[in-house]
Write a protein that holds these residues in place. Structure first.
Motif, PDB file in Angstrom:
ATOM      1  N   GLY A 109       0.868  -1.134  -0.017  1.00  0.00           N
ATOM      2  CA  GLY A 109      -0.077  -0.049  -0.062  1.00  0.00           C
ATOM      3  C   GLY A 109       0.726   1.261  -0.032  1.00  0.00           C
ATOM      4  N   ASP A 110       0.392   2.304   0.582  1.00  0.00           N
ATOM      5  CA  ASP A 110       1.058   3.545   0.810  1.00  0.00           C
ATOM      6  C   ASP A 110       1.270   3.987   2.280  1.00  0.00           C
ATOM      7  N   GLU A 111       1.763   5.069   2.556  1.00  0.00           N
ATOM      8  CA  GLU A 111       2.043   5.675   3.823  1.00  0.00           C
ATOM      9  C   GLU A 111       0.806   5.338   4.732  1.00  0.00           C
ATOM     10  N   VAL A 112      -0.276   6.127   4.040  1.00  0.00           N
ATOM     11  CA  VAL A 112      -1.757   6.201   4.599  1.00  0.00           C
ATOM     12  C   VAL A 112      -2.489   4.898   4.445  1.00  0.00           C
ATOM     13  N   ALA A 113      -2.494   4.076   3.645  1.00  0.00           N
ATOM     14  CA  ALA A 113      -3.182   2.798   3.384  1.00  0.00           C
ATOM     15  C   ALA A 113      -2.441   1.514   3.480  1.00  0.00           C
ATOM     16  N   LEU A 114      -1.836   1.197   4.600  1.00  0.00           N
ATOM     17  CA  LEU A 114      -1.053  -0.071   4.918  1.00  0.00           C
ATOM     18  C   LEU A 114      -1.631  -1.312   4.348  1.00  0.00           C
ATOM     19  N   LYS A 115      -0.882  -1.965   3.442  1.00  0.00           N
ATOM     20  CA  LYS A 115      -1.602  -3.317   3.033  1.00  0.00           C
ATOM     21  C   LYS A 115      -0.281  -4.182   2.817  1.00  0.00           C
ATOM     22  N   LEU A 116      -0.204  -5.114   4.038  1.00  0.00           N
ATOM     23  CA  LEU A 116       0.933  -5.912   4.023  1.00  0.00           C
ATOM     24  C   LEU A 116       0.560  -7.327   3.081  1.00  0.00           C
ATOM     25  N   THR A 117       1.998  -7.368   2.182  1.00  0.00           N
ATOM     26  CA  THR A 117       1.826  -8.645   1.491  1.00  0.00           C
ATOM     27  C   THR A 117       2.779  -9.515   1.900  1.00  0.00           C
ATOM     28  N   HIS A 118       2.589 -10.987   1.901  1.00  0.00           N
ATOM     29  CA  HIS A 118       3.579 -11.940   2.316  1.00  0.00           C
ATOM     30  C   HIS A 118       4.719 -12.032   1.391  1.00  0.00           C
ATOM     31  N   VAL A 119       5.968 -12.099   2.014  1.00  0.00           N
ATOM     32  CA  VAL A 119       7.131 -12.104   0.944  1.00  0.00           C
ATOM     33  C   VAL A 119       7.710 -13.494   1.197  1.00  0.00           C
ATOM     34  N   VAL A 120       7.879 -14.145   0.062  1.00  0.00           N
ATOM     35  CA  VAL A 120       8.618 -15.505   0.215  1.00  0.00           C
ATOM     36  C   VAL A 120      10.008 -15.351   0.390  1.00  0.00           C
TER      37      VAL A 120
ATOM     38  N   ASP B  42       4.681 -10.427  20.564  1.00  0.00           N
ATOM     39  CA  ASP B  42       4.587 -11.349  19.779  1.00  0.00           C
ATOM     40  C   ASP B  42       3.230 -11.814  18.887  1.00  0.00           C
ATOM     41  N   LEU B  43       3.720 -11.490  17.604  1.00  0.00           N
ATOM     42  CA  LEU B  43       2.350 -11.552  16.783  1.00  0.00           C
ATOM     43  C   LEU B  43       2.695 -12.646  15.514  1.00  0.00           C
ATOM     44  N   THR B  44       3.540 -13.507  15.676  1.00  0.00           N
ATOM     45  CA  THR B  44       3.830 -14.611  14.744  1.00  0.00           C
ATOM     46  C   THR B  44       2.508 -15.327  14.332  1.00  0.00           C
ATOM     47  N   GLY B  45       1.851 -15.698  15.367  1.00  0.00           N
ATOM     48  CA  GLY B  45       0.412 -16.461  15.155  1.00  0.00           C
ATOM     49  C   GLY B  45      -0.592 -15.755  14.890  1.00  0.00           C
ATOM     50  N   HIS B  46      -0.544 -14.460  14.762  1.00  0.00           N
ATOM     51  CA  HIS B  46      -1.706 -13.794  14.358  1.00  0.00           C
ATOM     52  C   HIS B  46      -1.998 -13.376  12.836  1.00  0.00           C
ATOM     53  N   SER B  47      -3.015 -12.916  12.699  1.00  0.00           N
ATOM     54  CA  SER B  47      -3.678 -12.531  11.306  1.00  0.00           C
ATOM     55  C   SER B  47      -2.668 -11.445  10.642  1.00  0.00           C
ATOM     56  N   VAL B  48      -2.730 -11.135   9.328  1.00  0.00           N
ATOM     57  CA  VAL B  48      -2.128 -10.067   8.818  1.00  0.00           C
ATOM     58  C   VAL B  48      -2.984  -8.888   9.053  1.00  0.00           C
ATOM     59  N   ALA B  49      -4.058  -9.013   9.531  1.00  0.00           N
ATOM     60  CA  ALA B  49      -4.973  -7.632  10.117  1.00  0.00           C
ATOM     61  C   ALA B  49      -4.594  -7.301  11.365  1.00  0.00           C
ATOM     62  N   ASP B  50      -4.244  -8.139  12.190  1.00  0.00           N
ATOM     63  CA  ASP B  50      -3.487  -8.042  13.664  1.00  0.00           C
ATOM     64  C   ASP B  50      -2.296  -7.293  13.495  1.00  0.00           C
ATOM     65  N   ILE B  51      -1.608  -7.782  12.499  1.00  0.00           N
ATOM     66  CA  ILE B  51      -0.259  -7.061  12.541  1.00  0.00           C
ATOM     67  C   ILE B  51      -0.435  -5.765  12.013  1.00  0.00           C
ATOM     68  N   GLU B  52      -1.256  -5.381  11.045  1.00  0.00           N
ATOM     69  CA  GLU B  52      -1.392  -4.249  10.431  1.00  0.00           C
ATOM     70  C   GLU B  52      -2.013  -3.233  11.629  1.00  0.00           C
ATOM     71  N   LEU B  53      -2.946  -3.626  12.242  1.00  0.00           N
ATOM     72  CA  LEU B  53      -3.525  -3.004  13.379  1.00  0.00           C
ATOM     73  C   LEU B  53      -2.472  -2.478  14.471  1.00  0.00           C
ATOM     74  N   ALA B  54      -1.675  -3.598  14.756  1.00  0.00           N
ATOM     75  CA  ALA B  54      -0.413  -3.164  15.825  1.00  0.00           C
ATOM     76  C   ALA B  54       0.614  -2.269  15.106  1.00  0.00           C
ATOM     77  N   LEU B  55       0.878  -2.132  13.818  1.00  0.00           N
ATOM     78  CA  LEU B  55       1.500  -1.078  13.045  1.00  0.00           C
ATOM     79  C   LEU B  55       1.037   0.086  13.251  1.00  0.00           C
ATOM     80  N   ARG B  56      -0.208   0.325  12.863  1.00  0.00           N
ATOM     81  CA  ARG B  56      -0.924   1.451  12.869  1.00  0.00           C
ATOM     82  C   ARG B  56      -1.012   1.952  14.274  1.00  0.00           C
ATOM     83  N   GLY B  57      -1.190   1.305  15.271  1.00  0.00           N
ATOM     84  CA  GLY B  57      -1.262   1.774  16.677  1.00  0.00           C
ATOM     85  C   GLY B  57       0.046   2.254  17.132  1.00  0.00           C
ATOM     86  N   VAL B  58       1.028   2.368  16.667  1.00  0.00           N
ATOM     87  CA  VAL B  58       2.362   2.662  17.241  1.00  0.00           C
ATOM     88  C   VAL B  58       2.734   3.888  16.888  1.00  0.00           C
TER      89      VAL B  58
END
Length: 133
Positions: A24-35, A117-133
């Motif tokens: 995404g961009d700075e305003v609209a975070l969108k995490l994509t899995h990287v192999v 520790d967010l390894t077992g969490h969904s991408v949405a949970d990770i995005e939420l944590a990133l927005r909250g910091v």
């Protein structure tokens, strides 16, 4: 936390690494899995310590080694020019071990850390944590 497009986010603990990129961009975070290539436990970060009540047991030493191996991988990716911005989200113990192994080039690309520790969490949970910091 506002993350520029293409910022990498490493989500780790002492046993697992999930790597994402902000598509995404700075305003609209969108995490994509990287192999990424498999990260092993070949770094002997804590093997020189002997087991005792004040030192980690074999299991903890293995987790510390894995955390150090994650940083070895991230250091290489930064030095090779593959990562321009990085956020590390890691379990507190893993993050502490990881910090010991940061290359100065990685430190220069580090946009932030989250000690959680967010390894077992969904991408949405990770995005939420990133927005909250």
């Amino acid at each position: 936390m506002m993350l520029p497009r293409s910022t990498y986010v490493a989500v780790a603990d002492g046993e697992k690494l999930n790597l994402f990129r902000n598509s995404g961009d700075e305003v609209a975070l969108k995490l994509t899995h990287v192999v990424h290539h498999a990260v092993g436990r070949d770094n002997q970060a804590s093997r020189s310590r002997q087991n005792s009540p004040s030192n980690p047991d074999e299991s903890q030493a293995g987790e510390d080694d894995f955390s150090a191996s994650i940083v070895d991988y991230l250091n290489k990716e930064v030095l090779d020019g593959n990562i321009d911005g990085l956020v590390i989200v890691a379990a507190p113990r893993a993050l502490g071990e990881m910090r010991k192994h940061y290359h100065k080039a990685l430190t220069a690309k580090l946009l932030g850390e989250i000690s959680k520790d967010l390894t077992g969490h969904s991408v949405a949970d990770i995005e939420l944590a990133l927005r909250g910091v």
